[in-house]
Structures are given as C-alpha cells and as structure tokens.
Design a protein around this motif. Structure first.
Motif, PDB file in Angstrom:
ATOM      1  N   PRO A   1       0.807  -1.288   0.156  1.00 34.75           N
ATOM      2  CA  PRO A   1      -0.045  -0.061   0.044  1.00 34.75           C
ATOM      3  C   PRO A   1       0.788   1.326   0.111  1.00 34.75           C
ATOM      4  CG  PRO A   1      -0.100  -1.142   2.062  1.00 34.75           C
ATOM      5  CD  PRO A   1       0.698  -2.004   1.292  1.00 34.75           C
ATOM      6  N   MET A   2       0.274   2.298  -0.551  1.00 32.02           N
ATOM      7  CA  MET A   2       0.751   3.602  -0.579  1.00 32.02           C
ATOM      8  C   MET A   2       0.030   4.530  -0.296  1.00 32.02           C
ATOM      9  SD  MET A   2       3.171   5.343  -3.761  1.00 32.02           S
ATOM     10  CE  MET A   2       1.796   5.931  -4.878  1.00 32.02           C
ATOM     11  N   THR A   3       0.601   5.635   0.449  1.00 33.41           N
ATOM     12  CA  THR A   3      -0.289   6.816   0.747  1.00 33.41           C
ATOM     13  C   THR A   3      -0.215   7.680  -0.551  1.00 33.41           C
ATOM     14  OG1 THR A   3       0.445   6.891   3.161  1.00 33.41           O
ATOM     15  CG2 THR A   3      -0.666   8.760   2.225  1.00 33.41           C
ATOM     16  N   LYS A   4      -1.252   7.785  -1.082  1.00 30.90           N
ATOM     17  CA  LYS A   4      -1.550   8.614  -2.378  1.00 30.90           C
ATOM     18  C   LYS A   4      -1.084  10.121  -2.087  1.00 30.90           C
ATOM     19  CE  LYS A   4      -3.349   5.084  -4.544  1.00 30.90           C
ATOM     20  NZ  LYS A   4      -3.337   3.830  -3.670  1.00 30.90           N
ATOM     21  N   GLU A   5      -0.726  10.535  -3.387  1.00 28.16           N
ATOM     22  CA  GLU A   5      -0.067  11.961  -3.300  1.00 28.16           C
ATOM     23  C   GLU A   5      -0.838  13.061  -2.650  1.00 28.16           C
ATOM     24  OE1 GLU A   5      -0.893  13.391  -7.961  1.00 28.16           O
ATOM     25  OE2 GLU A   5       0.890  12.250  -7.301  1.00 28.16           O
ATOM     26  N   ASP A   6      -2.121  12.934  -3.034  1.00 26.17           N
ATOM     27  CA  ASP A   6      -3.255  13.971  -2.324  1.00 26.17           C
ATOM     28  C   ASP A   6      -3.118  13.858  -0.794  1.00 26.17           C
ATOM     29  OD1 ASP A   6      -4.383  15.289  -4.888  1.00 26.17           O
ATOM     30  OD2 ASP A   6      -4.525  13.119  -5.264  1.00 26.17           O
ATOM     31  N   ILE A   7      -3.280  12.800  -0.584  1.00 26.88           N
ATOM     32  CA  ILE A   7      -3.546  12.512   0.921  1.00 26.88           C
ATOM     33  C   ILE A   7      -2.098  12.601   1.721  1.00 26.88           C
ATOM     34  CG2 ILE A   7      -4.033  10.453   2.774  1.00 26.88           C
ATOM     35  CD1 ILE A   7      -6.471  11.455   1.109  1.00 26.88           C
ATOM     36  N   ARG A   8      -1.110  12.225   1.081  1.00 25.50           N
ATOM     37  CA  ARG A   8       0.271  12.360   1.464  1.00 25.50           C
ATOM     38  C   ARG A   8       0.549  13.828   1.662  1.00 25.50           C
ATOM     39  NH1 ARG A   8       2.273   9.487  -2.073  1.00 25.50           N
ATOM     40  NH2 ARG A   8       3.177  11.009  -3.426  1.00 25.50           N
TER      41      ARG A   8
ATOM     42  N   LEU B   1     -11.943  14.195   6.871  1.00 27.07           N
ATOM     43  CA  LEU B   1     -12.602  13.070   6.008  1.00 27.07           C
ATOM     44  C   LEU B   1     -12.150  13.508   4.794  1.00 27.07           C
ATOM     45  CD1 LEU B   1     -13.531  10.144   5.363  1.00 27.07           C
ATOM     46  CD2 LEU B   1     -15.921  11.245   5.245  1.00 27.07           C
ATOM     47  N   VAL B   2     -11.342  13.011   4.044  1.00 25.92           N
ATOM     48  CA  VAL B   2     -10.877  13.390   2.763  1.00 25.92           C
ATOM     49  C   VAL B   2     -11.482  12.420   1.539  1.00 25.92           C
ATOM     50  CG1 VAL B   2      -8.958  14.136   1.136  1.00 25.92           C
ATOM     51  CG2 VAL B   2      -8.879  14.430   3.627  1.00 25.92           C
ATOM     52  N   ASN B   3     -12.102  13.024   0.560  1.00 30.05           N
ATOM     53  CA  ASN B   3     -12.474  12.209  -0.665  1.00 30.05           C
ATOM     54  C   ASN B   3     -11.942  12.662  -1.833  1.00 30.05           C
ATOM     55  OD1 ASN B   3     -14.871  10.370   0.461  1.00 30.05           O
ATOM     56  ND2 ASN B   3     -15.307  12.496   1.447  1.00 30.05           N
ATOM     57  N   ILE B   4     -10.996  11.937  -2.557  1.00 28.82           N
ATOM     58  CA  ILE B   4     -10.424  12.381  -3.761  1.00 28.82           C
ATOM     59  C   ILE B   4     -10.957  11.580  -5.012  1.00 28.82           C
ATOM     60  CG2 ILE B   4      -8.174  12.471  -4.921  1.00 28.82           C
ATOM     61  CD1 ILE B   4      -8.310  14.449  -2.512  1.00 28.82           C
ATOM     62  N   SER B   5     -11.453  12.250  -6.058  1.00 30.43           N
ATOM     63  CA  SER B   5     -11.709  11.638  -7.144  1.00 30.43           C
ATOM     64  C   SER B   5     -10.955  12.188  -8.256  1.00 30.43           C
ATOM     65  CB  SER B   5     -13.321  11.885  -7.572  1.00 30.43           C
ATOM     66  OG  SER B   5     -14.162  11.385  -6.660  1.00 30.43           O
ATOM     67  N   LYS B   6     -10.481  11.318  -9.309  1.00 31.54           N
ATOM     68  CA  LYS B   6      -9.609  11.789 -10.252  1.00 31.54           C
ATOM     69  C   LYS B   6     -10.168  11.220 -11.649  1.00 31.54           C
ATOM     70  CE  LYS B   6      -5.598  12.229  -8.047  1.00 31.54           C
ATOM     71  NZ  LYS B   6      -4.254  13.136  -8.215  1.00 31.54           N
ATOM     72  N   ASN B   7     -10.072  12.206 -12.590  1.00 30.41           N
ATOM     73  CA  ASN B   7     -10.539  11.511 -14.054  1.00 30.41           C
ATOM     74  C   ASN B   7      -9.818  10.493 -14.570  1.00 30.41           C
ATOM     75  OD1 ASN B   7      -8.229  13.356 -14.661  1.00 30.41           O
ATOM     76  ND2 ASN B   7      -8.902  13.061 -16.702  1.00 30.41           N
ATOM     77  N   ARG B   8     -10.584   9.568 -15.488  1.00 34.41           N
ATOM     78  CA  ARG B   8      -9.998   8.550 -15.942  1.00 34.41           C
ATOM     79  C   ARG B   8      -9.630   8.937 -17.290  1.00 34.41           C
ATOM     80  NH1 ARG B   8     -13.294   3.077 -16.166  1.00 34.41           N
ATOM     81  NH2 ARG B   8     -12.120   2.676 -14.239  1.00 34.41           N
ATOM     82  N   GLY B   9      -8.218   8.793 -18.058  1.00 31.10           N
ATOM     83  CA  GLY B   9      -7.780   8.933 -19.186  1.00 31.10           C
ATOM     84  C   GLY B   9      -8.061  10.515 -19.533  1.00 31.10           C
TER      85      GLY B   9
ATOM     86  N   ASN C   1     -10.537   5.465  -2.083  1.00 29.24           N
ATOM     87  CA  ASN C   1     -11.147   5.403  -0.818  1.00 29.24           C
ATOM     88  C   ASN C   1     -11.131   6.768  -0.097  1.00 29.24           C
ATOM     89  OD1 ASN C   1     -11.382   2.467  -1.218  1.00 29.24           O
ATOM     90  ND2 ASN C   1      -9.157   2.062  -0.308  1.00 29.24           N
ATOM     91  N   PRO C   2     -12.285   7.001   0.581  1.00 30.74           N
ATOM     92  CA  PRO C   2     -12.144   8.151   1.506  1.00 30.74           C
ATOM     93  C   PRO C   2     -11.183   7.847   2.541  1.00 30.74           C
ATOM     94  CG  PRO C   2     -14.267   7.156   1.335  1.00 30.74           C
ATOM     95  CD  PRO C   2     -13.375   6.457   0.565  1.00 30.74           C
ATOM     96  N   ILE C   3     -10.407   9.022   3.055  1.00 33.48           N
ATOM     97  CA  ILE C   3      -9.216   8.550   4.102  1.00 33.48           C
ATOM     98  C   ILE C   3      -9.639   9.625   5.214  1.00 33.48           C
ATOM     99  CG2 ILE C   3      -7.036   8.702   4.612  1.00 33.48           C
ATOM    100  CD1 ILE C   3      -7.434   6.447   2.629  1.00 33.48           C
ATOM    101  N   TYR C   4      -9.718   9.141   6.503  1.00 35.05           N
ATOM    102  CA  TYR C   4      -9.648   9.856   7.689  1.00 35.05           C
ATOM    103  C   TYR C   4      -8.270  10.413   8.081  1.00 35.05           C
ATOM    104  CZ  TYR C   4     -14.448   8.094   8.595  1.00 35.05           C
ATOM    105  OH  TYR C   4     -15.676   7.691   8.241  1.00 35.05           O
TER     106      TYR C   4
END
Length: 192
Positions: free
Chosen positions: A15-22, A163-171, A180-183
């Motif tokens: 697992p990796m802490t994704k850049e926005d959450i990081r 509570l952080v919800n990140i969505s990114k566009n596909r292609g 996944n939402p992250i606390y």
C-alpha cells in the motif's frame, strides 16, 4: 514544500499513501528542516521519503514488518537518495519499545499502519513525542479512526479530524473515479 508525485515512486504490491492524501498528511505533521520524524507502517516508503526531503537536516525513523514493503521502501530510499533515514524491520510495538529504551524524542509521528495494535502504538508513540509534538494518523475504516480518536482523547491530546474524498478523472474523459475516503487525524500533545 516540493511534493513527490505517485508516478515517481517504485510501487510493488504494497500500500501507498496517495499523493493528495500524502500532501495533506505531511502538511499536518508541521515538519521543519531539522525535525525528528517517525513513520509507522511505511508501506512503499512514500511518507518516509517525503519527510526525509523536508526534514533534510533532521532524522526520519521508519518502521515496516512486511518483507515486500521493506524491499520497496529500500528501493525508494535509494532512488531518492535519503541519507537521513533509519529503516527498522519488524513489529512496530517491539521497535517502539527499543526507541523508548534509547530515550528517543520525536517532533512528529505518522501512523499509517498498526498491525492491529493501534492503541499500543499510540501509547508508545506518546512516550516518544515531545510536548506540543504532532501525531498524524491515516485511516480507511471508521472503526479504526474511532479507536484512534478515542485513545488520543483519553490521553489529553488536542485533535482535529478530516475526512478526505479524492476523485480523479480517468484518461482523457470527464469520468471521475473515486479513491477510498481517508480519515486524517492530527493530534497535538499537550504539556502534562
């Protein structure tokens, strides 16, 4: 603060802490160039590497028990030339006990993995953290975030929860795919 993109890290299957959450988690850790930092549950080492680059005159301690994750963290430490990192392999609870015996005092602690020992890890982290130091915890589940928040609350920490919800566009589309939402829980140790 220069942030490293996800695509720059060696990944593997851990697992990796994704850049926005990081980015948010690192910011909440209140790091300085000479900070002493601990990353519990290193995974790919993304938090460890990012902390190492910010606290370049300090020291970063990193704990991981999973062998593939350890190998991935080592590759990332080498890739990003992190000379101020100590990677300890094994159980977080046992390694934290070793740090306590050595009298280590830390400015900031990140808890991203707990091996099911979250409350013990928080108790032991408290013994390592300076007054007014910061613990930042990331959780995927509501249950673990509740356990962590209740523990620091009992210990007299000030805390805030995001509570952080990140969505990114596909292609090249406008279709948004959610992560996944992250606390993210920031805890500040008060003087006792």
């Amino acid at each position: 603060m220069i942030l490293i993109k996800d695509s720059e890290f060696v990944r593997g299957d851990c697992p990796m802490t994704k850049e926005d959450i990081r980015a948010l988690s690192i910011w909440k850790m209140d790091l300085n160039e000479d900070s002493k930092v601990l990353d519990v549950g290193a995974g790919t080492g993304s938090i460890t590497v990012q902390a190492s680059k910010i606290a370049h005159k300090g020291k970063v301690y990193s704990i991981e028990r999973d062998i593939p994750a350890i190998e991935t963290t080592k590759k990332n430490l080498e890739k990003f030339n992190c000379k101020n990192v100590i990677l300890d392999e094994g159980s977080a609870v046992e390694i934290l006990d070793k740090y306590i015996e050595e009298g280590l005092i830390l400015d900031s602690i990140f808890i991203g993995g707990s091996e099911g020992d979250l409350e013990k890890i928080i108790e032991k982290s408290d013994k390592l953290l300076k007054n007014n130091g910061v613990i930042v915890m990331n959780f995927i589940t509501l249950n673990n975030s509740y356990i962590g928040i209740e523990k620091v609350k009992q210990m007299g920490y000030k805390f805030d929860v995001s509570l952080v919800n990140i969505s990114k566009n596909r292609g090249q589309s406008y279709m948004m795919i959610s992560n996944n939402p992250i606390y993210i829980v920031k805890c500040i140790k008060g003087e006792k």
